[in-house]
Design a protein around this motif. Structure first.
Motif, PDB file in Angstrom:
ATOM      1  N   GLN A  19       0.820  -1.211   0.000  1.00  0.00           N
ATOM      2  CA  GLN A  19       0.000   0.000   0.000  1.00  0.00           C
ATOM      3  C   GLN A  19       0.856   1.263   0.000  1.00  0.00           C
ATOM      4  O   GLN A  19       0.470   2.264  -0.568  1.00  0.00           O
ATOM      5  CB  GLN A  19      -0.936   0.002   1.216  1.00  0.00           C
ATOM      6  N   ASP A  20       2.003   1.216   0.641  1.00  0.00           N
ATOM      7  CA  ASP A  20       2.914   2.344   0.693  1.00  0.00           C
ATOM      8  C   ASP A  20       3.406   2.657  -0.721  1.00  0.00           C
ATOM      9  O   ASP A  20       3.885   1.766  -1.437  1.00  0.00           O
ATOM     10  CB  ASP A  20       4.093   2.002   1.605  1.00  0.00           C
ATOM     11  N   GLU A  21       3.304   3.919  -1.150  1.00  0.00           N
ATOM     12  CA  GLU A  21       3.638   4.300  -2.520  1.00  0.00           C
ATOM     13  C   GLU A  21       5.066   3.952  -2.915  1.00  0.00           C
ATOM     14  O   GLU A  21       5.316   3.458  -4.014  1.00  0.00           O
ATOM     15  CB  GLU A  21       3.403   5.801  -2.732  1.00  0.00           C
ATOM     16  N   GLY A  22       6.009   4.230  -2.043  1.00  0.00           N
ATOM     17  CA  GLY A  22       7.408   3.954  -2.346  1.00  0.00           C
ATOM     18  C   GLY A  22       7.680   2.465  -2.487  1.00  0.00           C
ATOM     19  O   GLY A  22       8.350   2.028  -3.430  1.00  0.00           O
ATOM     20  N   ARG A  23       7.158   1.680  -1.560  1.00  0.00           N
ATOM     21  CA  ARG A  23       7.345   0.222  -1.632  1.00  0.00           C
ATOM     22  C   ARG A  23       6.618  -0.360  -2.837  1.00  0.00           C
ATOM     23  O   ARG A  23       7.115  -1.289  -3.478  1.00  0.00           O
ATOM     24  CB  ARG A  23       6.871  -0.428  -0.330  1.00  0.00           C
ATOM     25  N   ARG A  24       5.470   0.191  -3.140  1.00  0.00           N
ATOM     26  CA  ARG A  24       4.715  -0.263  -4.312  1.00  0.00           C
ATOM     27  C   ARG A  24       5.508   0.027  -5.593  1.00  0.00           C
ATOM     28  O   ARG A  24       5.631  -0.829  -6.460  1.00  0.00           O
ATOM     29  CB  ARG A  24       3.359   0.436  -4.353  1.00  0.00           C
ATOM     30  N   ALA A  25       6.068   1.239  -5.697  1.00  0.00           N
ATOM     31  CA  ALA A  25       6.871   1.596  -6.873  1.00  0.00           C
ATOM     32  C   ALA A  25       8.064   0.668  -7.002  1.00  0.00           C
ATOM     33  O   ALA A  25       8.386   0.202  -8.112  1.00  0.00           O
ATOM     34  CB  ALA A  25       7.321   3.050  -6.785  1.00  0.00           C
TER      35      ALA A  25
ATOM     36  N   ALA B   9       4.117   5.036 -13.298  1.00  0.00           N
ATOM     37  CA  ALA B   9       4.327   6.067 -14.320  1.00  0.00           C
ATOM     38  C   ALA B   9       4.111   7.468 -13.761  1.00  0.00           C
ATOM     39  O   ALA B   9       4.718   8.421 -14.253  1.00  0.00           O
ATOM     40  CB  ALA B   9       3.409   5.829 -15.513  1.00  0.00           C
ATOM     41  N   LEU B  10       3.285   7.598 -12.743  1.00  0.00           N
ATOM     42  CA  LEU B  10       3.082   8.906 -12.121  1.00  0.00           C
ATOM     43  C   LEU B  10       4.398   9.501 -11.627  1.00  0.00           C
ATOM     44  O   LEU B  10       4.554  10.709 -11.575  1.00  0.00           O
ATOM     45  CB  LEU B  10       2.101   8.800 -10.948  1.00  0.00           C
ATOM     46  N   TRP B  11       5.344   8.661 -11.277  1.00  0.00           N
ATOM     47  CA  TRP B  11       6.640   9.097 -10.769  1.00  0.00           C
ATOM     48  C   TRP B  11       7.611   9.437 -11.895  1.00  0.00           C
ATOM     49  O   TRP B  11       8.613  10.106 -11.665  1.00  0.00           O
ATOM     50  CB  TRP B  11       7.274   7.992  -9.926  1.00  0.00           C
TER      51      TRP B  11
END
Length: 145
Positions: A24-30, A116-118
């Protein structure tokens, strides 16, 4: 030029490489999605952190998912991918309801777009590029057969 069969294999590897459920965490997900792109061969280890390369890998991943959807209904993969993404975004269930494989494809496509948002300024352009590559590869493939 890659063939749709190559793309379908890449898509399967990508789907299998992603952890379920995704963090769920954005960084870990990326990080998990980038690891999936690496495992599938769509991203080279030297390109980690290179936004244009990651965006290209995301585009190639989306293209591969459209080819995978084509396997069930030739020529409909791109439209099916868009429908699945729109259904996810707007929280509706298309008719007929997606099967297990289509749900995994949708989850993978959504995870790619989240990454891709990043790395990309224009998600619609990225998605449109993926669908154009899909169309070009599908067209080239049918001309060779």
């Amino acid at each position: 030029m890659r063939t749709p069969a190559d793309s379908r294999a890449d898509a399967q590897h990508l789907i299998e490489a992603l952890p379920r459920p995704l963090p769920q965490d954005e960084g870990r997900r990326a990080n998990a999605v980038q690891a999936g792109l690496l495992a599938s061969g769509l991203l080279d280890r030297n390109d980690l952190g290179n936004s244009p390369a990651v965006a290209s890998a995301v585009r190639d991943g989306l293209t591969s998912l459209a080819h995978l959807l084509d396997e069930a209904e030739l020529g409909r993969g791109a439209g099916q991918l868009l429908l699945l993404l729109l259904a996810e975004r707007e929280a509706f269930v298309p008719y007929p309801a997606p099967d297990h494989d289509q749900v995994r494809i949708r989850e993978t496509a959504t995870a790619l777009l989240d990454l891709a948002l990043w790395h990309a300024d224009d998600l619609l352009r990225l998605l449109g590029g993926a669908l154009q590559v899909h169309a070009d590869e599908a067209h080239s493939s049918t001309r060779r057969t």
